[in-house]
Design a protein around this motif. Structure first.
Motif, PDB file in Angstrom:
ATOM      1  N   MET A   1      76.069  44.040  36.323  1.00 59.34           N
ATOM      2  CA  MET A   1      76.543  45.503  36.964  1.00 59.34           C
ATOM      3  C   MET A   1      76.705  46.386  35.953  1.00 59.34           C
ATOM      4  SD  MET A   1      77.199  47.061  39.746  1.00 59.34           S
ATOM      5  CE  MET A   1      77.709  48.558  40.288  1.00 59.34           C
ATOM      6  N   THR A   2      77.011  45.916  34.724  1.00 61.60           N
ATOM      7  CA  THR A   2      77.114  46.828  33.323  1.00 61.60           C
ATOM      8  C   THR A   2      75.453  47.208  32.968  1.00 61.60           C
ATOM      9  OG1 THR A   2      79.168  45.641  32.831  1.00 61.60           O
ATOM     10  CG2 THR A   2      77.950  46.860  31.152  1.00 61.60           C
ATOM     11  N   LYS A   3      74.866  45.939  33.084  1.00 62.84           N
ATOM     12  CA  LYS A   3      73.330  46.153  32.617  1.00 62.84           C
ATOM     13  C   LYS A   3      72.883  47.483  33.645  1.00 62.84           C
ATOM     14  CE  LYS A   3      72.354  41.831  30.581  1.00 62.84           C
ATOM     15  NZ  LYS A   3      71.536  40.645  30.608  1.00 62.84           N
ATOM     16  N   LYS A   4      73.021  47.361  34.580  1.00 67.55           N
ATOM     17  CA  LYS A   4      72.403  48.163  35.677  1.00 67.55           C
ATOM     18  C   LYS A   4      72.817  49.651  35.425  1.00 67.55           C
ATOM     19  CE  LYS A   4      71.613  48.990  40.737  1.00 67.55           C
ATOM     20  NZ  LYS A   4      72.030  48.648  41.938  1.00 67.55           N
ATOM     21  N   SER A   5      74.093  49.813  35.152  1.00 71.43           N
ATOM     22  CA  SER A   5      74.348  51.378  35.093  1.00 71.43           C
ATOM     23  C   SER A   5      73.975  51.736  33.457  1.00 71.43           C
ATOM     24  CB  SER A   5      76.126  51.343  35.286  1.00 71.43           C
ATOM     25  OG  SER A   5      76.608  50.172  34.078  1.00 71.43           O
ATOM     26  N   SER A   6      73.933  50.900  32.715  1.00 67.37           N
ATOM     27  CA  SER A   6      73.722  51.152  31.396  1.00 67.37           C
ATOM     28  C   SER A   6      72.102  51.695  31.212  1.00 67.37           C
ATOM     29  CB  SER A   6      73.945  49.934  30.274  1.00 67.37           C
ATOM     30  OG  SER A   6      72.949  48.980  30.937  1.00 67.37           O
ATOM     31  N   LEU A   7      71.313  51.025  32.123  1.00 63.54           N
ATOM     32  CA  LEU A   7      69.985  51.176  32.164  1.00 63.54           C
ATOM     33  C   LEU A   7      69.586  52.519  33.078  1.00 63.54           C
ATOM     34  CD1 LEU A   7      66.987  50.356  31.374  1.00 63.54           C
ATOM     35  CD2 LEU A   7      66.945  48.711  33.533  1.00 63.54           C
ATOM     36  N   ASN A   8      70.248  52.321  34.141  1.00 59.22           N
ATOM     37  CA  ASN A   8      69.873  53.695  34.739  1.00 59.22           C
ATOM     38  C   ASN A   8      71.352  54.235  35.439  1.00 59.22           C
ATOM     39  OD1 ASN A   8      67.226  53.338  35.120  1.00 59.22           O
ATOM     40  ND2 ASN A   8      67.762  51.510  36.580  1.00 59.22           N
ATOM     41  N   PRO A   9      71.804  55.236  34.300  1.00 61.08           N
ATOM     42  CA  PRO A   9      72.968  56.011  34.702  1.00 61.08           C
ATOM     43  C   PRO A   9      72.970  56.700  35.827  1.00 61.08           C
ATOM     44  CG  PRO A   9      71.842  56.817  32.877  1.00 61.08           C
ATOM     45  CD  PRO A   9      71.258  55.668  33.167  1.00 61.08           C
ATOM     46  N   VAL A 189      66.614  59.645  35.040  1.00 60.88           N
ATOM     47  CA  VAL A 189      67.801  60.165  34.642  1.00 60.88           C
ATOM     48  C   VAL A 189      68.421  61.192  35.833  1.00 60.88           C
ATOM     49  CG1 VAL A 189      69.597  61.207  32.874  1.00 60.88           C
ATOM     50  CG2 VAL A 189      68.111  59.338  32.270  1.00 60.88           C
ATOM     51  N   GLY A 190      67.401  62.112  35.869  1.00 56.29           N
ATOM     52  CA  GLY A 190      67.646  63.302  36.925  1.00 56.29           C
ATOM     53  C   GLY A 190      67.629  62.989  38.415  1.00 56.29           C
ATOM     54  N   GLY A 191      67.052  61.858  38.702  1.00 57.52           N
ATOM     55  CA  GLY A 191      66.749  61.639  40.106  1.00 57.52           C
ATOM     56  C   GLY A 191      67.506  60.372  40.553  1.00 57.52           C
ATOM     57  N   ASN A 192      68.414  59.965  40.034  1.00 56.18           N
ATOM     58  CA  ASN A 192      69.616  58.755  40.615  1.00 56.18           C
ATOM     59  C   ASN A 192      70.814  59.253  40.916  1.00 56.18           C
ATOM     60  OD1 ASN A 192      69.727  56.173  40.903  1.00 56.18           O
ATOM     61  ND2 ASN A 192      70.900  55.844  38.755  1.00 56.18           N
ATOM     62  N   ILE A 278      55.941  63.408  31.777  1.00 51.14           N
ATOM     63  CA  ILE A 278      55.873  61.851  31.784  1.00 51.14           C
ATOM     64  C   ILE A 278      56.890  61.292  31.254  1.00 51.14           C
ATOM     65  CG2 ILE A 278      54.319  60.090  30.943  1.00 51.14           C
ATOM     66  CD1 ILE A 278      52.579  61.797  32.928  1.00 51.14           C
ATOM     67  N   THR A 279      57.607  61.692  30.402  1.00 52.93           N
ATOM     68  CA  THR A 279      58.683  61.007  29.558  1.00 52.93           C
ATOM     69  C   THR A 279      59.885  61.061  30.198  1.00 52.93           C
ATOM     70  OG1 THR A 279      59.186  62.659  27.990  1.00 52.93           O
ATOM     71  CG2 THR A 279      57.429  61.475  27.317  1.00 52.93           C
ATOM     72  N   THR A 280      60.226  62.162  31.025  1.00 56.60           N
ATOM     73  CA  THR A 280      61.699  62.147  31.594  1.00 56.60           C
ATOM     74  C   THR A 280      61.758  62.513  32.979  1.00 56.60           C
ATOM     75  OG1 THR A 280      61.934  63.648  29.405  1.00 56.60           O
ATOM     76  CG2 THR A 280      63.620  63.961  31.243  1.00 56.60           C
ATOM     77  N   ASP A 281      60.793  63.091  33.567  1.00 59.51           N
ATOM     78  CA  ASP A 281      60.921  63.394  34.966  1.00 59.51           C
ATOM     79  C   ASP A 281      60.573  62.177  35.984  1.00 59.51           C
ATOM     80  OD1 ASP A 281      61.516  65.983  34.481  1.00 59.51           O
ATOM     81  OD2 ASP A 281      59.897  66.730  34.743  1.00 59.51           O
ATOM     82  N   GLY A 282      61.176  62.040  37.009  1.00 56.61           N
ATOM     83  CA  GLY A 282      60.572  61.094  38.019  1.00 56.61           C
ATOM     84  C   GLY A 282      59.430  61.554  38.643  1.00 56.61           C
ATOM     85  N   PHE A 283      58.950  60.827  39.599  1.00 52.78           N
ATOM     86  CA  PHE A 283      57.691  61.486  40.559  1.00 52.78           C
ATOM     87  C   PHE A 283      58.203  61.441  41.913  1.00 52.78           C
ATOM     88  CE2 PHE A 283      53.967  61.138  42.809  1.00 52.78           C
ATOM     89  CZ  PHE A 283      52.996  61.996  42.353  1.00 52.78           C
ATOM     90  N   GLY A 284      58.339  62.608  42.306  1.00 55.61           N
ATOM     91  CA  GLY A 284      59.087  62.745  43.674  1.00 55.61           C
ATOM     92  C   GLY A 284      58.099  63.985  44.167  1.00 55.61           C
TER      93      GLY A 284
END
Length: 442
Positions: A1-9, A189-192, A278-284
């Motif tokens: 669970m810790t790994k999950k939150s650290s990878l995808n806050p 980071v901005g789409g989670n 490419i580096t920051t934004d998700g694709f929605g």
């Protein structure tokens, strides 16, 4: 669970007015795109296009759109276009390059083959010109059915965004794991945020892929950009046929200016690998709609206007506009090149600020004049395109105004990100380089 939150806050900061704002934009932007396309029609030529705008004509023109779902020919053309470019991207030769290092320490590989794709499309156009004696029925169809094709692209972008949102929940397959040893995908980071509507709009997964194809980079450079080029060519081609082989200088100029810009972007596509998209934004839906609809069907307004309301510029205006484009491109290209070479350690003599993170902030050369000197050059390019219609209509200046708003938003995002990343080092940088985009103005 810790790994999950650290990878995808979890996303805590919302953009564009949060959920409500993204809902409004999801509805408003497609409607705006259709209206802008409907405002410039071949049968508006006599009435003066935007100057005698009539809402009744817009309503009448949109009536055929109501049957788009059953319009198999329009859908066939668009899907064939999309799949053909996917095929070319996969099979045509190119070089492989690694992208930036991601949050889990990995980096993705990208196939760079813009030259091959452009060469193939040029060959196809040349063959069709020869076989049809210059009639080019495909270009004529594109010119006459842009509103319908615009709506098809909106629906397609909606479906693609839904697909990318759903697959973002599917773990890495075929026994693959990321650098953290989990099967979790890297999310934007901005789409989670956990809100379906907001994450679908912003983009949940950072780099959705189908096999070797990176969906985000493909849409950024292929279907929309190349369709924009074809729409401009269709306007020039229609004028050529309608006026018995004559060419209007303003319409020719906008084709040359935007054609150069498009081909420069496609042929130098490796530069996209370091862009925020490419580096920051998700694709929605935001990027899918922007790439597939907004770019081709609103960036081509100048060419479409000039195809129905011709303007003769003359030598002075022609070369003045061309000079402005060259100035903007010189600033844009040379400033980007300077920063790229500095990052590679090739311009170590330039002044910079050493940060506590171990990196340097360039504050010399072009980058002593403003924090985003490349944005200023890019905006000058946009203004040169609008000036090809001179001052006959405010409609075509929509693009320069929109682009200025977009650049301001990106600058503010970048400033916030850099302030969090560099802290007091960024404050020192701001004191040395106070202007954000336009030197001595802003």
């Amino acid at each position: 669970m810790t790994k999950k939150s650290s990878l995808n806050p979890k996303t805590t900061k919302f953009e564009f007015g949060g959920v409500l704002g993204t809902m409004v934009m999801t509805v408003a932007l497609p409607i705006l795109s259709v209206i802008l396309n409907q405002m410039i029609r071949p049968d508006y030529h006599i009435e003066g296009c935007f100057r005698n705008f009539d809402w009744n004509r817009v309503t009448q023109g949109l009536q055929p759109v109501s049957g788009l779902i059953s319009n198999t020919r329009t859908w066939t053309y668009y899907i064939l276009w999309f799949l053909s470019l996917l095929f070319f991207d996969t099979v045509l030769p190119g070089k492989w390059m690694q992208g930036i290092t991601l949050r889990d320490g990995s980096s993705l590989w990208y196939k760079i083959n813009g030259i091959s794709v452009v060469a193939m499309l040029s060959l196809i156009l040349a063959v069709r010109w020869k076989l049809t004696d210059g009639l080019m029925p495909e270009l004529q169809y594109l010119y006459s059915h842009q509103v319908e094709l615009c709506v098809v692209s909106i629906i397609f972008a909606f479906i693609l965004a839904c697909y990318c949102y759903v697959v973002s929940f599917i773990p890495l397959l075929f026994n693959k794991t990321n650098k953290e040893g989990t099967k979790e995908k890297i999310l934007a980071v901005g789409g989670n945020s956990g809100n379906i509507i907001y994450d679908w709009f912003i983009g949940r997964e950072l780099n959705p892929r189908i096999g070797p194809i990176d969906i985000k980079m493909f849409c950024e450079l292929r279907p929309g950009m190349m369709l924009w080029l074809l729409i401009n060519l269709s306007c020039l081609h229609n004028y050529y046929l309608e006026y018995d082989g004559k060419i209007n200088d303003a319409l020719l100029l906008i084709n040359l200016l935007q054609g150069f810009y498009i081909l420069d972007g496609v042929l130098n596509e490796e530069g996209v690998l370091s862009m925020m998209d490419i580096t920051t934004d998700g694709f929605g839906f935001m990027l899918a709609f922007g790439d597939l609809t907004f770019v081709p069907f609103t960036y081509s307004l100048q060419a479409r206007y000039l195809s129905v309301s011709p303007i003769h510029l003359g030598y002075v205006k022609f070369f003045s506009i061309l000079s402005l484009m060259c100035l903007g491109y010189w600033i844009f290209h040379s400033s980007n090149s300077q920063k790229s070479k500095f990052r590679q350690g090739k311009l170590s003599h330039l002044k910079s600020i050493q940060t506590k993170r171990g990196t340097k902030l360039l504050c010399d050369g072009w980058w002593a004049k403003s924090q985003h000197m490349n944005y200023f050059g890019d905006w000058l390019i946009s203004l040169s395109w609008c000036l090809t219609t001179w001052f006959q209509t405010p409609l075509t200046y929509y693009y320069s105004l929109y682009f200025a708003t977009l650049l301001l938003h990106r600058q503010q995002r970048d400033e916030e990100k850099c302030h969090e990343k560099y802290g007091k080092d960024w404050e020192e940088y701001q004191r040395k380089v106070p202007y954000k985009i336009i030197p001595y103005v802003y």
